[in-house]
Design a protein around this motif. Structure first.
Motif, PDB file in Angstrom:
ATOM      1  N   LEU A  66      -0.888   4.547  -4.315  1.00 18.46           N
ATOM      2  CA  LEU A  66      -1.709   5.700  -3.857  1.00 18.46           C
ATOM      3  C   LEU A  66      -1.693   6.583  -4.236  1.00 18.46           C
ATOM      4  O   LEU A  66      -2.753   7.483  -4.403  1.00 18.46           O
ATOM      5  CB  LEU A  66       0.194   6.379  -2.666  1.00 18.46           C
ATOM      6  N   GLN A  71      -6.869   0.291   1.181  1.00 14.25           N
ATOM      7  CA  GLN A  71      -7.418  -1.071   1.765  1.00 14.25           C
ATOM      8  C   GLN A  71      -8.571  -1.349   0.045  1.00 14.25           C
ATOM      9  O   GLN A  71      -7.492  -2.791  -0.670  1.00 14.25           O
ATOM     10  CB  GLN A  71      -7.004  -1.753   2.970  1.00 14.25           C
ATOM     11  N   LEU A 120       0.599  -1.237   0.111  1.00  5.78           N
ATOM     12  CA  LEU A 120      -0.129   0.332  -0.081  1.00  5.78           C
ATOM     13  C   LEU A 120       0.837   1.258   0.170  1.00  5.78           C
ATOM     14  O   LEU A 120       0.596   2.720  -0.122  1.00  5.78           O
ATOM     15  CB  LEU A 120      -0.713  -0.179   1.043  1.00  5.78           C
ATOM     16  N   ASP A 121       2.359   1.019   0.429  1.00  2.29           N
ATOM     17  CA  ASP A 121       3.040   2.521  -0.097  1.00  2.29           C
ATOM     18  C   ASP A 121       3.524   2.189  -1.119  1.00  2.29           C
ATOM     19  O   ASP A 121       4.483   3.656  -1.611  1.00  2.29           O
ATOM     20  CB  ASP A 121       3.896   2.506   1.454  1.00  2.29           C
ATOM     21  N   ASP A 122       3.099   1.751  -2.054  1.00  2.00           N
ATOM     22  CA  ASP A 122       3.711   2.006  -2.936  1.00  2.00           C
ATOM     23  C   ASP A 122       3.144   3.401  -3.870  1.00  2.00           C
ATOM     24  O   ASP A 122       2.477   3.517  -3.844  1.00  2.00           O
ATOM     25  CB  ASP A 122       3.423   1.364  -4.302  1.00  2.00           C
ATOM     26  N   PRO A 123       3.961   4.140  -4.995  1.00  2.00           N
ATOM     27  CA  PRO A 123       3.805   5.281  -5.023  1.00  2.00           C
ATOM     28  C   PRO A 123       2.232   5.139  -6.505  1.00  2.00           C
ATOM     29  O   PRO A 123       1.757   6.386  -5.973  1.00  2.00           O
ATOM     30  CB  PRO A 123       5.247   5.759  -5.700  1.00  2.00           C
ATOM     31  N   GLU A 182      -3.852  -3.559   6.574  1.00  2.00           N
ATOM     32  CA  GLU A 182      -3.599  -2.014   6.875  1.00  2.00           C
ATOM     33  C   GLU A 182      -2.057  -1.466   5.669  1.00  2.00           C
ATOM     34  O   GLU A 182      -1.762  -0.795   5.559  1.00  2.00           O
ATOM     35  CB  GLU A 182      -3.036  -1.355   8.327  1.00  2.00           C
ATOM     36  N   SER A 183      -1.294  -3.120   5.596  1.00  4.43           N
ATOM     37  CA  SER A 183      -0.424  -2.128   4.727  1.00  4.43           C
ATOM     38  C   SER A 183       0.015  -3.302   3.255  1.00  4.43           C
ATOM     39  O   SER A 183       0.286  -2.815   2.735  1.00  4.43           O
ATOM     40  CB  SER A 183       1.121  -3.193   5.572  1.00  4.43           C
ATOM     41  N   ARG A 184      -0.493  -3.951   3.393  1.00  2.00           N
ATOM     42  CA  ARG A 184      -0.477  -4.779   1.839  1.00  2.00           C
ATOM     43  C   ARG A 184      -2.480  -5.318   1.169  1.00  2.00           C
ATOM     44  O   ARG A 184      -3.349  -4.823   2.220  1.00  2.00           O
ATOM     45  CB  ARG A 184      -0.666  -6.077   2.084  1.00  2.00           C
TER      46      ARG A 184
END
Length: 119
Positions: free
Chosen positions: A17, A43, A11-14, A100-102
């Motif tokens: 986002l 998400q 999820l933090d991949d530009p 939350e992150s994937r």
């Protein structure tokens, strides 16, 4: 013939986002509305993007908005084509998950196999 593709997105991949901020490039209006609001919106959008990436690996000539994935009344994701389905397609199944992150998706397609008929 059955084919499967699994795609995982961080999820933090530009790119993710950017699409989460402007999802109309890859999601339909109905998919954007179904993503809702609040903390889990990114998400849910990322899970849909993962499914579309898997779909495009199976059908490279299609666009992301050719496939629409919406929750059923029970919450199960239902996938449908917004136009003619790719040749030979019998059935399409989608499974989505996120933390939350994937986010990840599994897409399974069933296709008719072309068979040669000999005289």
């Amino acid at each position: 013939m059955i084919e499967r593709r699994t795609v995982e997105i961080v999820l933090d991949d530009p790119e993710v986002l950017a699409l989460a901020r402007n999802p109309a490039e890859a999601l339909t209006e109905a998919e954007i509305a179904a993503a809702g609001f609040g903390a889990a919106r990114v998400q849910r959008i990322a899970a849909g993007l993962a499914a579309k990436k898997a779909f495009l690996q199976l059908f490279p000539g299609c666009s992301p908005t050719d496939l629409e994935i919406l929750p059923s009344d029970s919450g199960r994701p239902l996938a449908r084509f917004r136009g003619p389905a790719p040749g030979g397609l019998v059935s399409l199944h989608v499974s989505l998950t996120h933390t939350e992150s994937r986010a990840a998706a599994l897409v399974v397609v069933e296709r008719h196999e072309a068979r040669l008929v000999e005289d």
